[in-house]
Design a protein around this motif. Structure first.
Motif, short mmCIF file in Angstrom:
data_model
loop_
_atom_site.label_atom_id
_atom_site.label_comp_id
_atom_site.label_asym_id
_atom_site.label_seq_id
_atom_site.Cartn_x
_atom_site.Cartn_y
_atom_site.Cartn_z
N SER A 166 0.65 -1.24 0.19
CA SER A 166 0.10 0.27 0.28
C SER A 166 1.08 1.60 0.11
N THR A 167 0.51 2.18 -0.84
CA THR A 167 1.10 3.59 -1.05
C THR A 167 0.10 4.23 -1.63
N ILE A 180 -5.42 6.50 4.24
CA ILE A 180 -4.65 5.30 5.30
C ILE A 180 -5.66 4.80 6.23
N ASP A 188 1.29 1.22 4.19
CA ASP A 188 1.29 2.65 3.98
C ASP A 188 1.73 3.31 5.39
#
Length: 327
Positions: free
Chosen positions: A80-81, A87, A108
């Motif tokens: 996850s980015t 988020i 993230d």
């Protein structure tokens, strides 16, 4: 032997792009990009297709866990980015990973070493209108609910790897040439804060993918926290380097530790993102390799120790400075 399939959610962003490039250059992975429906036909997504990246639609805002899990079918690793304001939605993604039988989830994180109680946005969510942030060229490294997501990953019982990468070389004073949406941010990030002699671990954001390709292929990193870094530097070192390479005296404002503490205290929620980061980095000295390994900071594995040969692939702060001042 079948290649590991990896989906990068947020693959067109700065961090996501670096990871996709690292995975493709490594050659050991089937690389998939997860994108929201509204972005599926955008040029950056089309460019990924042209590089051999599979595209899958994932909508964390509107889809159910079952729908997300369906898009993760057959995926070994989920990275996850996503954009920082999204988020908290990673909880849905975690649930979907468990339902889909994903073998490793990388949330993230992608930022600096810290402990609870130093950065408000490290510990909890602050909500605000993010329209001006989306239109800005700067990427703010905010870890909204970072620790809560990590706790949830462990609670739900899926395999994971937590990865931090220190501070970006691209944001290390005085090597900055970007527009700041908030005056307080420019002040905090283009000054000599504190003594100027506090060490900080930095990484060129283009090298993130080199680390990630090694980490997710390594069983030693499963259910571990890994800290990646290229070099430790001080503000005084970066200022001296900039002056040597540019051949010019650089005018730097000095902000002592007490002044920086007051700046943090007086900041609005939106301003606090930058000021707390700077205070943590350059006054408290949180973001060091030594701290990352301590239990109170998470007990990280040192990526440079795991992969001692990776150093020759990484850019140094001098490499970046030469590139920056040649423009």
């Amino acid at each position: 032997m079948a290649k590991q399939s990896v989906i990068v959610i947020g693959a067109t962003g700065v961090t996501g792009s670096s990871i996709v490039t690292g995975l493709l250059e490594n050659g050991s992975f089937v690389v998939i990009a997860g994108t929201r429906p509204s972005s599926a036909s955008k040029p950056r997504v089309e460019a990924l297709k042209a590089r051999g990246v599979e595209i899958r639609i994932i909508d964390l805002e509107n889809w159910t866990v079952d729908q997300i899990a369906e898009s993760l079918n057959g995926v070994d690793t989920v990275i996850s980015t996503i954009f920082f304001a999204e988020i908290p939605r990673q909880k849905l993604l975690v649930d979907a990973c468990k339902k889909a039988g994903v073998k490793r989830f990388v949330p993230d994180d992608w930022a600096t070493v810290c402990v609870r109680g130093v950065r408000q946005l490290y510990d909890q969510v602050i909500l605000f209108d993010n329209s001006e942030w989306r239109s800005s060229r700067i990427v703010i490294l905010v870890l909204s609910q970072k620790l809560a997501i990590r706790d949830y990953v462990k609670e739900i019982g899926i395999s994971y790897t937590f990865i931090d990468i220190g501070w970006w070389m691209q944001l290390t004073p005085p090597l900055i040439d970007i527009k700041f949406p908030l005056p307080v941010m420019k002040k905090a990030m283009t000054s000599r804060t504190g003594s100027g002699n506090v060490k900080c671990a930095v990484t060129d954001n283009r090298d993130i993918g080199k680390f990630v390709a090694r980490i997710i292929a390594d069983d030693r990193t499963l259910n571990q926290y890994v800290f990646c870094w290229s070099q430790e530097v001080t503000l005084n070192e970066t200022i001296a380097l900039a002056e040597r390479i540019s051949g010019s005296k650089i005018d730097i404002e000095n902000i002592n530790a007490d002044e920086m503490a007051k700046l943090v205290k007086d900041s609005s929620d939106k301003d606090r993102t930058a000021t707390e980061y700077v205070y943590s980095l350059w006054v408290l000295g949180d973001n060091t390799v030594e701290n990352a390994k301590k239990e109170e900071y998470g007990g990280a594995l040192d990526a440079r120790e795991l992969y001692p040969d990776i150093g020759k692939e990484l850019k140094t702060i001098e490499d970046f400075a030469k590139e920056f001042y040649s423009k």
